[in-house]
Design an enzyme around this catalytic site. Structure first.
Site, PDB file in Angstrom:
ATOM      1  N   GLY A 128       0.775  -1.239   0.000  1.00 26.55           N
ATOM      2  CA  GLY A 128       0.000   0.000   0.000  1.00 26.55           C
ATOM      3  C   GLY A 128       0.804   1.285   0.000  1.00 26.55           C
ATOM      4  N   ASN A 167       1.759   3.043  -2.635  1.00 29.56           N
ATOM      5  CA  ASN A 167       1.161   3.991  -3.591  1.00 29.56           C
ATOM      6  C   ASN A 167      -0.114   4.606  -3.010  1.00 29.56           C
ATOM      7  OD1 ASN A 167       2.480   4.211  -6.417  1.00 29.56           O
ATOM      8  ND2 ASN A 167       2.699   2.041  -5.865  1.00 29.56           N
ATOM      9  N   ASN A 220      -4.864   2.529 -12.820  1.00 27.71           N
ATOM     10  CA  ASN A 220      -3.917   1.587 -12.217  1.00 27.71           C
ATOM     11  C   ASN A 220      -2.509   2.107 -12.428  1.00 27.71           C
ATOM     12  OD1 ASN A 220      -2.962  -0.931 -11.115  1.00 27.71           O
ATOM     13  ND2 ASN A 220      -2.455  -1.579 -13.194  1.00 27.71           N
ATOM     14  N   HIS A 269       1.360   0.671 -13.130  1.00 20.81           N
ATOM     15  CA  HIS A 269       2.093  -0.529 -13.534  1.00 20.81           C
ATOM     16  C   HIS A 269       3.592  -0.201 -13.522  1.00 20.81           C
ATOM     17  CE1 HIS A 269       2.741  -4.372 -15.430  1.00 20.81           C
ATOM     18  NE2 HIS A 269       3.593  -3.783 -16.251  1.00 20.81           N
ATOM     19  N   ASP A 273      -3.498  -4.494 -18.534  1.00 25.52           N
ATOM     20  CA  ASP A 273      -2.511  -3.403 -18.593  1.00 25.52           C
ATOM     21  C   ASP A 273      -2.549  -2.697 -19.958  1.00 25.52           C
ATOM     22  OD1 ASP A 273      -1.641  -3.953 -15.986  1.00 25.52           O
ATOM     23  OD2 ASP A 273      -0.217  -5.441 -16.683  1.00 25.52           O
TER      24      ASP A 273
HETATM   25  C1  GRF Z   1       3.781  -1.340  -7.345  1.00 23.48           C
HETATM   26  O1  GRF Z   1       5.038  -1.653  -7.892  1.00 23.48           O
HETATM   27  C2  GRF Z   1       2.769  -1.116  -8.426  1.00 23.48           C
HETATM   28  O2  GRF Z   1       3.310  -0.543  -9.577  1.00 23.48           O
HETATM   29  C3  GRF Z   1       2.309  -2.513  -8.732  1.00 23.48           C
HETATM   30  O3  GRF Z   1       2.289  -3.167  -7.485  1.00 23.48           O
HETATM   31  C4  GRF Z   1       3.193  -2.525  -6.596  1.00 23.48           C
HETATM   32  C5  GRF Z   1       2.397  -2.108  -5.412  1.00 23.48           C
HETATM   33  O4  GRF Z   1       3.171  -1.509  -4.403  1.00 23.48           O
HETATM   34  N1  GRF Z   1       1.034  -2.505  -9.408  1.00 23.48           N
HETATM   35  P1  GRF Z   1       2.451  -0.792  -3.189  1.00 23.48           P
HETATM   36  O5  GRF Z   1       1.507  -1.829  -2.594  1.00 23.48           O
HETATM   37  O6  GRF Z   1       1.712   0.394  -3.712  1.00 23.48           O
HETATM   38  O7  GRF Z   1       3.551  -0.440  -2.242  1.00 23.48           O
END
Ligand code: GRF
Length: 208
Positions: free
Chosen positions: A13, A15, A114, A116, A152
């Site tokens: 989590g 992000n 999303n 990626h 994606d």
């Molecule tokens: C990130 O690398 C994102 O790009 C991918 O999954 C990972 C999630 O990381 N979809 P976090 O849970 O947000 O730390």
């Protein structure tokens, strides 16, 4: 009027946390995060939400089974019920490890984004950083995109580039990419919350 966001996460989590902090500090000025939903009851993202004072809900995907197989439709119907409580304007996937199915897309298509960890359309799917290293690319990066039924494959909102180092491992590359991802996600959400846009083919035309 504030733009209402919901986040879906399955794991760490970071992000989600970066987005939530940027919203709370008004770096993203006119938004609020209404809830975090996780399909994984053990996701650290849930504790992060609680610490940030954001309602955290679990819809445990492993509990929805029929005839010995995962029942994605029943799971997604429950996610829809939770989303309906919060009626977000935008749904941000942040390390959400399930493919978004038709049940959710039919209701929320065009409002789900999303992040990626590669420069799409290269290295779709899981382990994108590993795929990039194996391929031997000299630059990689991340992509924030709309979610469609193509894995994606939706229209691209923001991309950021990172140079691959000679001695990069999957771990070092992922670690260096993470803050770049956070920046890209903030930028994308800020644009969507503050600018008009329309989608023409695969292209997003801003300011119209
Ligand atoms: C990130 O690398 C994102 O790009 C991918 O999954 C990972 C999630 O990381 N979809 P976090 O849970 O947000 O730390």
């Amino acid at each position: 009027m504030n733009f209402k966001l919901a986040a879906l996460a399955s794991g760490r989590g970071s992000n989600f946390e970066a987005l939530a902090r940027a919203i709370q500090t008004r770096e993203i000025p006119n938004a609020q995060i209404e809830c975090l939903i996780s399909n994984n009851p053990k996701a650290p993202a849930l504790q992060k939400a609680v610490r940030l004072g954001i309602p955290a809900r679990v819809v445990d995907s492993s509990c929805y089974r029929s005839g010995g197989r995962p029942d994605r439709q029943a799971y997604e119907e429950e996610v829809l019920r939770v989303l309906a409580e919060f009626s977000p304007d935008l749904i941000c996937l942040a390390g959400y490890l399930l493919v978004v199915g038709n049940t959710i897309l039919e209701k929320w298509g065009g409002k789900i984004i999303n992040i990626h960890p590669a420069l799409l359309p290269s290295f779709k799917g899981l382990n994108a950083q590993h795929q990039a290293l194996e391929y031997g690319v000299r630059v990689t990066g991340c992509t924030v995109h709309f979610v469609t039924d193509a894995l994606d494959g939706g229209p691209i909102i923001v991309q950021k580039v990172l140079t691959v180092r000679e001695d990069d491992t999957e771990e070092s590359l992922s670690a260096r990419l993470l803050p770049v991802e956070h920046q890209a996600y903030l930028e994308a959400v800020k644009r969507l919350c503050t600018q008009n846009y329309r989608i023409v083919g695969r292209r997003i035309i801003w300011g119209s």
